[in-house]
Design a protein around this motif. Structure first.
Motif, short mmCIF file in Angstrom:
data_model
loop_
_atom_site.label_atom_id
_atom_site.label_comp_id
_atom_site.label_asym_id
_atom_site.label_seq_id
_atom_site.Cartn_x
_atom_site.Cartn_y
_atom_site.Cartn_z
N ALA A 213 -3.43 3.09 3.64
CA ALA A 213 -1.98 3.20 3.66
C ALA A 213 -1.50 4.09 4.81
O ALA A 213 -2.14 5.08 5.16
N VAL A 214 -0.36 3.73 5.39
CA VAL A 214 0.23 4.50 6.49
C VAL A 214 1.40 5.33 5.99
O VAL A 214 1.56 6.49 6.35
N ARG B 184 0.85 -1.20 0.00
CA ARG B 184 0.00 0.00 0.00
C ARG B 184 0.88 1.24 0.00
O ARG B 184 2.04 1.20 0.42
N SER B 185 0.32 2.37 -0.45
CA SER B 185 1.09 3.61 -0.49
C SER B 185 0.18 4.82 -0.33
O SER B 185 -0.97 4.81 -0.78
N THR B 186 0.72 5.87 0.30
CA THR B 186 0.00 7.15 0.41
C THR B 186 0.25 8.04 -0.80
O THR B 186 -0.34 9.12 -0.91
N GLN C 184 7.87 2.87 5.10
CA GLN C 184 8.99 3.65 4.60
C GLN C 184 8.51 5.00 4.06
O GLN C 184 7.48 5.07 3.39
N TRP C 185 9.27 6.05 4.40
CA TRP C 185 9.06 7.38 3.85
C TRP C 185 10.35 7.84 3.21
O TRP C 185 11.44 7.60 3.76
N ASN C 186 10.25 8.53 2.09
CA ASN C 186 11.45 8.94 1.35
C ASN C 186 11.66 10.45 1.44
O ASN C 186 11.87 11.13 0.44
#
Length: 208
Positions: free
Chosen positions: A131-132, A117-119, A168-170
């Motif tokens: 998504a978180v 999942r993705s934000t 994960q955050w970029n």
């Protein structure tokens, strides 16, 4: 990027892991920021340095590895039909380097694959409601099955069910972190003195 699914094979002593039709062994590389790490739906982390794909590579795509293998570790005083015992279930055990990480985990998958999942609206896995992070990996596994792992040790189930999520955050300081979130549920008799941790075999070096 998906990696090849690993086959389930016979244990050295002839004990075969039972996997329901609704589950299979799956692994993916969490690569949503400056960390790339192989994660699975059976509590094992890394790839035993058996492939050139990222085991725990940092910075990503630079060829520097930092972990041979790792795994979720849970210990407790448990009870089964044979009475009370000091139990341990681990996503990996001490063993020689080898290709099949399914042989090294005392957990059994409870899902067909790792859910992504993705934000990020631009992501294939965009999920605005659930998504978180910019890249979530979700999986479920348990220790219900009595198996013999690659170090010839027979695992004694404690009745544990685990839901695992990685985030994960970029951006900013978060681009250098991979977050692991666990929900551990006891489906067996009462557990006492429960400890939860991560076992790792760390080794840093360049793959070139």
């Amino acid at each position: 990027r998906a990696m090849e699914h690993e086959p389930v094979t016979m244990r050295p002593m002839g004990t075969q892991r039972t996997v329901p039709d609704t589950a299979r062994f799956d692994q993916e590389i969490a690569n949503g920021n400056a960390i790339s790490m192989t994660t699975t739906n059976y509590g094992f982390y890394g790839n035993n340095f058996y492939k050139r794909d990222a085991s725990l590579e940092y910075p990503s795509n630079r060829g520097y590895e930092h972990m041979v293998r790792g795994g979720l570790w849970i210990g407790a005083v448990a009870t089964d039909a044979d009475g009370e015992f000091n139990g341990v279930t681990c996503g990996t055990v001490d063993a020689a380097q080898g290709p099949n990480s399914t042989e090294a985990s005392e957990f059994t998958p409870a899902s067909l694959n790792i859910v992504k999942r993705s934000t990020l609206p631009t992501s294939t896995y965009y999920d605005v409601l659930r998504a978180v992070s910019e890249l979530d990996y979700l999986s479920d596994f348990n220790d219900f099955t009595k198996v013999q792992v690659s170090n010839s040790e027979v695992h004694r189930p404690m009745g544990l069910e685990v839901h695992q999520e990685t985030y994960q955050w970029n951006f900013a300081e978060f681009q250098n972190i991979l977050f692991l979130h666990f929900t551990v549920t006891n489906r067996g008799p009462l557990l006492k003195n429960v400890w939860v941790g991560i076992y790792t075999e760390l080794a840093s070096g360049c793959k070139a």
